[in-house]
Design a protein around this motif. Structure first.
Motif, PDB file in Angstrom:
ATOM      1  N   HIS A  51      77.620  -1.914  47.481  1.00  0.00           N
ATOM      2  CA  HIS A  51      77.330  -2.000  46.047  1.00  0.00           C
ATOM      3  C   HIS A  51      78.233  -3.059  45.438  1.00  0.00           C
ATOM      4  CE1 HIS A  51      80.669   0.858  46.384  1.00  0.00           C
ATOM      5  NE2 HIS A  51      81.065   0.397  45.215  1.00  0.00           N
ATOM      6  N   HIS A  96      80.192  -4.691  41.689  1.00  0.00           N
ATOM      7  CA  HIS A  96      80.962  -4.147  40.567  1.00  0.00           C
ATOM      8  C   HIS A  96      80.951  -5.024  39.324  1.00  0.00           C
ATOM      9  CE1 HIS A  96      83.139  -2.267  44.076  1.00  0.00           C
ATOM     10  NE2 HIS A  96      82.857  -1.213  43.342  1.00  0.00           N
ATOM     11  N   GLU A 129      89.041   1.963  46.432  1.00  0.00           N
ATOM     12  CA  GLU A 129      87.945   2.897  46.660  1.00  0.00           C
ATOM     13  C   GLU A 129      87.724   3.031  48.152  1.00  0.00           C
ATOM     14  OE1 GLU A 129      83.795   1.928  45.674  1.00  0.00           O
ATOM     15  OE2 GLU A 129      84.373  -0.173  45.572  1.00  0.00           O
ATOM     16  N   HIS A 170      86.673   4.849  41.759  1.00  0.00           N
ATOM     17  CA  HIS A 170      87.758   3.897  41.940  1.00  0.00           C
ATOM     18  C   HIS A 170      89.019   4.465  41.326  1.00  0.00           C
ATOM     19  CE1 HIS A 170      83.791   2.145  41.527  1.00  0.00           C
ATOM     20  NE2 HIS A 170      84.140   1.355  42.525  1.00  0.00           N
ATOM     21  N   LYS A 181      81.454   3.095  52.103  1.00  0.00           N
ATOM     22  CA  LYS A 181      80.296   3.592  51.354  1.00  0.00           C
ATOM     23  C   LYS A 181      79.171   2.574  51.496  1.00  0.00           C
ATOM     24  CE  LYS A 181      82.324   4.053  47.223  1.00  0.00           C
ATOM     25  NZ  LYS A 181      82.523   4.496  45.827  1.00  0.00           N
ATOM     26  N   GLU A 241      79.449   0.390  38.944  1.00  0.00           N
ATOM     27  CA  GLU A 241      78.819   0.020  40.211  1.00  0.00           C
ATOM     28  C   GLU A 241      77.342  -0.253  40.003  1.00  0.00           C
ATOM     29  OE1 GLU A 241      79.759   3.462  42.621  1.00  0.00           O
ATOM     30  OE2 GLU A 241      81.561   2.450  43.364  1.00  0.00           O
TER      31      GLU A 241
HETATM   32 ZN   LIG Z   1      82.650   0.736  43.987  1.00  0.00          ZN
END
Ligand SMILES: [Zn+2]
Ligand SMILES: [Zn+2]
Length: 154
Positions: free
Chosen positions: A101, A103, A94, A44, A98, A114
Motif C-alpha cells: 500500500h 501513504h 509499521e 503506524h 503487509k 494508507e
Molecule cells: Zn502503511
C-alpha cells in the motif's frame, strides 16, 4: 483502511530469530513481546507508542525505551518493519510484511493515510517496463497536511 498481513506470526518469529542469531543476539521474551505488538499493530506508530501498548498489555514486564529502539532498528534491517519519516525529526514504523500500500503523510502531525490505487500501480509497472527497468519494490509517498492540520492552520 486496514491492510492485511502477508504471513503468519510463527513465520515472522522464525525470521526474527534468524536475524537475531546472525547478529549474535539472544532471543528473549522481551524481544518476542515487541515483535508480537508490532505484528498486532493496526497502523503506524512511533517507538514510544509501541512501548506504551506493550506496557498496557504486559503488566510487570520491564522493557526499556532503548530496547524498543534497538529492536526496531534490527527489524527494519531485516525488512520485517518499515519506517517513514515525517516532519522535522519524527519517524513512524509499521509492520513491513503487509499487503502493498502507499501513504499520504501529514508533515505537521505525522498522520498517515494508507491507500491502494490499481491505476497508479499499473502505470508504475508500465513506466518501468518502458524504461527496461526491473522493479524490486516501490514506496510512494504523498506529503502534505491532513484535514485536521489544514483546519488548525487556517
Ligand atoms: Zn502503511
Ligand atoms: Zn496532520
Amino acid at each position: 483502511m486496514s491492510v492485511k498481513a502477508k504471513i503468519g506470526f510463527e513465520e515472522v518469529l522464525s525470521r526474527f530469530v534468524r536475524v537475531l542469531k546472525s547478529n549474535g543476539l539472544k532471543y528473549t521474551n522481551q524481544r518476542e513481546v515487541i515483535l508480537r505488538a508490532i505484528v498486532e499493530s493496526e497502523g503506524h506508530f512511533i517507538p514510544e507508542e509501541l512501548k506504551a501498548v506493550i506496557m498496557r498489555n504486559y503488566e510487570g514486564l520491564n522493557i526499556g525505551t532503548a530496547t524498543v529502539y534497538r529492536t526496531l532498528a534490527l527489524l527494519e534491517e531485516a525488512g520485517i518493519v518499515t519506517s517513514v519519516s515525517f516532519g522535522a525529526s519524527g519517524k513512524k514504523y509499521e509492520f513491513g510484511l503487509k499487503e502493498h500500500h502507499d501513504h499520504m503523510i501529514c508533515d505537521s502531525c505525522g498522520a498517515m493515510i494508507e491507500f491502494v490505487d490499481k491505476e497508479i500501480e499499473k502505470r508504475q509497472k508500465e513506466i518501468a517496463a518502458a524504461k527496461g527497468f526491473k522493479i524490486v519494490s516501490h514506496a510512494m509517498q504523498i506529503r502534505g497536511l491532513c484535514k485536521a492540520c489544514q483546519k488548525a492552520k487556517s
